[in-house]
Structure formats: C-alpha cells, structure tokens
Enzyme design. Structure first.
Site, PDB file in Angstrom:
ATOM      1  N   LYS A   1       1.208  -1.338   0.144  1.00  0.00           N
ATOM      2  CA  LYS A   1      -0.417   0.260  -0.182  1.00  0.00           C
ATOM      3  C   LYS A   1       0.668   1.256   0.177  1.00  0.00           C
ATOM      4  O   LYS A   1       0.645   2.323  -0.492  1.00  0.00           O
ATOM      5  CB  LYS A   1      -1.108  -0.069   1.283  1.00  0.00           C
ATOM      6  CG  LYS A   1      -2.052  -0.739   1.121  1.00  0.00           C
ATOM      7  CD  LYS A   1      -2.768  -0.649   1.993  1.00  0.00           C
ATOM      8  CE  LYS A   1      -2.425  -1.161   4.061  1.00  0.00           C
ATOM      9  NZ  LYS A   1      -1.673  -2.480   4.587  1.00  0.00           N
TER      10      LYS A   1
ATOM     11  N   ARG B   1     -10.305   0.464   8.053  1.00  0.00           N
ATOM     12  CA  ARG B   1     -10.384  -1.528   8.352  1.00  0.00           C
ATOM     13  C   ARG B   1     -10.805  -2.070   9.088  1.00  0.00           C
ATOM     14  O   ARG B   1     -11.172  -3.168   9.332  1.00  0.00           O
ATOM     15  CB  ARG B   1      -8.905  -1.250   9.244  1.00  0.00           C
ATOM     16  CG  ARG B   1      -7.031  -1.297   9.004  1.00  0.00           C
ATOM     17  CD  ARG B   1      -6.419  -1.078   9.824  1.00  0.00           C
ATOM     18  NE  ARG B   1      -5.136  -1.864   9.753  1.00  0.00           N
ATOM     19  CZ  ARG B   1      -4.368  -1.576   9.192  1.00  0.00           C
ATOM     20  NH1 ARG B   1      -4.175  -0.185   8.372  1.00  0.00           N
ATOM     21  NH2 ARG B   1      -3.302  -2.171   9.343  1.00  0.00           N
TER      22      ARG B   1
ATOM     23  N   ARG C   1      11.503  -5.771   4.982  1.00  0.00           N
ATOM     24  CA  ARG C   1      11.213  -4.512   4.556  1.00  0.00           C
ATOM     25  C   ARG C   1      12.366  -3.306   5.890  1.00  0.00           C
ATOM     26  O   ARG C   1      12.450  -3.448   7.058  1.00  0.00           O
ATOM     27  CB  ARG C   1       9.832  -4.058   5.331  1.00  0.00           C
ATOM     28  CG  ARG C   1       9.655  -2.410   5.037  1.00  0.00           C
ATOM     29  CD  ARG C   1       8.220  -2.008   4.928  1.00  0.00           C
ATOM     30  NE  ARG C   1       7.416  -2.441   5.842  1.00  0.00           N
ATOM     31  CZ  ARG C   1       6.055  -2.060   6.153  1.00  0.00           C
ATOM     32  NH1 ARG C   1       5.118  -2.108   5.761  1.00  0.00           N
ATOM     33  NH2 ARG C   1       6.000  -2.369   7.386  1.00  0.00           N
TER      34      ARG C   1
ATOM     35  N   ARG D   1      10.426  -0.959  10.931  1.00  0.00           N
ATOM     36  CA  ARG D   1       9.972  -1.023  11.872  1.00  0.00           C
ATOM     37  C   ARG D   1       9.558  -1.906  12.877  1.00  0.00           C
ATOM     38  O   ARG D   1       9.348  -3.352  13.145  1.00  0.00           O
ATOM     39  CB  ARG D   1       8.211  -1.083  11.405  1.00  0.00           C
ATOM     40  CG  ARG D   1       8.144   0.406  11.138  1.00  0.00           C
ATOM     41  CD  ARG D   1       6.602   0.268   9.707  1.00  0.00           C
ATOM     42  NE  ARG D   1       5.318  -0.578  10.547  1.00  0.00           N
ATOM     43  CZ  ARG D   1       4.290  -0.574   9.819  1.00  0.00           C
ATOM     44  NH1 ARG D   1       3.950   0.549   8.855  1.00  0.00           N
ATOM     45  NH2 ARG D   1       3.408  -1.325  10.732  1.00  0.00           N
TER      46      ARG D   1
ATOM     47  N   ARG E   1      -0.319  -8.933  13.562  1.00  0.00           N
ATOM     48  CA  ARG E   1      -0.972  -8.277  12.410  1.00  0.00           C
ATOM     49  C   ARG E   1      -1.593  -8.723  10.995  1.00  0.00           C
ATOM     50  O   ARG E   1      -2.682  -8.523  10.400  1.00  0.00           O
ATOM     51  CB  ARG E   1      -0.205  -7.439  11.777  1.00  0.00           C
ATOM     52  CG  ARG E   1       0.501  -6.177  13.025  1.00  0.00           C
ATOM     53  CD  ARG E   1       1.504  -5.636  12.795  1.00  0.00           C
ATOM     54  NE  ARG E   1       1.455  -4.901  10.895  1.00  0.00           N
ATOM     55  CZ  ARG E   1       2.752  -5.382  10.417  1.00  0.00           C
ATOM     56  NH1 ARG E   1       4.500  -5.167  10.851  1.00  0.00           N
ATOM     57  NH2 ARG E   1       3.026  -4.296   9.550  1.00  0.00           N
TER      58      ARG E   1
END
Ligand code: AP5
Ligand code: MG
Length: 218
Positions: free
Chosen positions: A13, A88, A127, A160, A171
């Site tokens: 996203k 969400r 990431r 993160r 998640r």
C-alpha cells in the site's frame, strides 16, 4: 477523487500510494503513518496507539476515525486523497461514508492489492523504511542503491518495531478477522477492484493507475 487503497500488512500500500498520489495530484494519507508521527511527537494519542501497535492490534475505532477525518478536513486533501490503511473495519467505512456524504462526496474506487500470506511475511521481514520520507525498501526485491540510505532524499533507513515475526503474524491474523468484513462492505457497494499484488512493483503500479482512471470516470 477519494481512493481507499486496501490490502494486508506488507501488500504494498505505502509503496504504491506515494507515487500514485504524485501522479494524480491528490494527497496520500496513511493512518499508520499518522499514528507513528504521534508516537514520535509523544502526544497523548501516540501513547494510546503505541500499546495497540506494539501488539499488532487495531487502535480503537473512535480515536482512529476522529484522527483520520480531522486530517482529511485540511486543505491539502480538498482535491482528493488516497487513504492507505483506513478504513480497516466496517464501522470505519461507515463513518467515512457519512462524513463524505455530508461534504457531497463519495468513495470513487477501492483497489484491493491481493498477496499470499507467505509472500506478505517475506516482505515484512525484509522491509526497511526511510525515517525522513517514509519510502519502503526491501533487502532482496527492492534494495536501496546504497545500503541504509534512502534513494529519494538520503534519509536513514530503519526497521519498524511491529515487523518482528510474532507481531507481523498477529497483524495478519487481525487483518483477516477484522478487515475482511470491510472488504465485503466495499464489494457490496460495487467499488472493490482486485489487483494482483504479486507482480513486480511497476506492473502493480500500472494496474492501479488503470483502476484509478476508471474510478475517476465513474
Ligand atoms: P500500517 O502502518 O497501516 O501497516 P499495515 O497495514 O500493517 O501495512 P504495512 O505498512 O505494513 O504494509 P504496506 O501495505 O504499506 O506495504 P509496503 O508498501 O511497506 O498500520 C500499522 C498499525 O497501526 C496497525 O497494526 C494498527 O495497530 C494501527 N492502525 C493503522 N491504521 C489503523 C486503522 N485504520 N484502524 C486501527 N488501527 C490502525 O511494502 C512492504 C514491503 O514489500 C516493502 O519492503 C516493499 O519494498 C516490498 N514490496 C512492495 N511491493 C512489492 C512488490 N510488488 N514486489 C515485491 N516487493 C514489494
Ligand atoms: Mg504501509
């Protein structure tokens, strides 16, 4: 134009929303980035959100809705916005619809970036993100030209805290439990457009551009 970009954690996203917002001349508003900004600035909202984010759970609807709608009311969102990570839940989707309808607007298109669970976990674990501009990189599939440094602005790259395996798994679980009904809500309104998120970044970007062009005509 109001775009709701949906997809599981790690689906791409953020990677896609930034260039798309430049291309279409509309704002990019990511609820996760707004929470992280509040955490960095030590606000009361940040302190509340941190406990949920650390566990990979959703921040309660009332605070999330208030934060996003307030941000959307600012002048830079007047021409349109790409919402990334919001709504969400069905309650968030309904609150957004109600606020837009009061302003004589509506959601134009909801591109859903679909990626398999296995690939999502691979992406989250590799990431790295720019502290300055938030651009996402991946150690293997999208590495920066110089390790640890953002290609766009030379900012420092970091991982993160909610990308650890345990939290990332939670998640994903929370996403499938709580966000699937929101996808069904948009499907029932005829707004959902499925995008194959396992293609290369440029192809995903091309497919999203087409979906937004169609959405802006609808
Ligand atoms: P948030 O910040 O929204 O995180 P998320 O939804 O978990 O999504 P991510 O940002 O992890 O993934 P992404 O889809 O942006 O992927 P990216 O482009 O970086 O939310 C964080 C937390 O905030 C939540 O857990 C919750 O606590 C709270 N929160 C936020 N919004 C909320 C709401 N509305 N309600 C309640 N709570 C809320 O890409 C991932 C990686 O893949 C990168 O390394 C990238 O380089 C790579 N990549 C991207 N595309 C490709 C491709 N096509 N091929 C190969 N690699 C790719
Ligand atoms: Mg993101």
């Amino acid at each position: 134009m109001i775009v709701v970009l949906v997809g599981a954690p790690g689906s791409g996203k953020g990677t896609q929303a930034k260039p798309l917002s430049d291309q279409f001349g509309i704002a990019h508003l990511a609820s996760g980035d707004l929470f992280r900004e509040n955490i960095k600035n030590g606000t009361e909202l940040g302190q509340l959100a941190q406990a949920y984010m650390d566990r990979g759970e959703l921040v309660p609807d009332d605070v999330t809705i208030r934060m996003v709608l307030e941000r959307m009311s600012r002048p830079d969102c007047a021409a349109g916005v790409i919402l990334d990570g919001f709504p969400r839940t069905v309650a968030q989707a309904q609150a957004l619809d109600a606020a837009l309808s009061r302003a004589g607007k509506q959601v134009n298109v909801v591109p859903y970036i679909k990626v398999s669970d296995h690939e999502l976990l691979r992406r989250l674990s590799g990431r790295w993100i720019c502290r300055a501009c938030g651009a996402s990189y991946h150690l293997v599939s999208n590495p920066p030209k110089q390790a640890g440094t953002c290609d766009r602005d030379g900012g420092e790259l970091y991982q993160r805290p909610d990308d650890t395996e345990d939290v990332a798994l939670n998640r994903l679980k929370v996403y499938f439990q709580e966000t699937t009904p929101a996808l069904e809500y948009y499907q029932s309104h005829g707004l959902l457009v499925e995008i194959n998120g396992e293609q290369g970044i440029d192809q995903v970007s091309h497919d999203l551009t087409e979906a937004l062009k169609q959405g802006s005509r609808a």
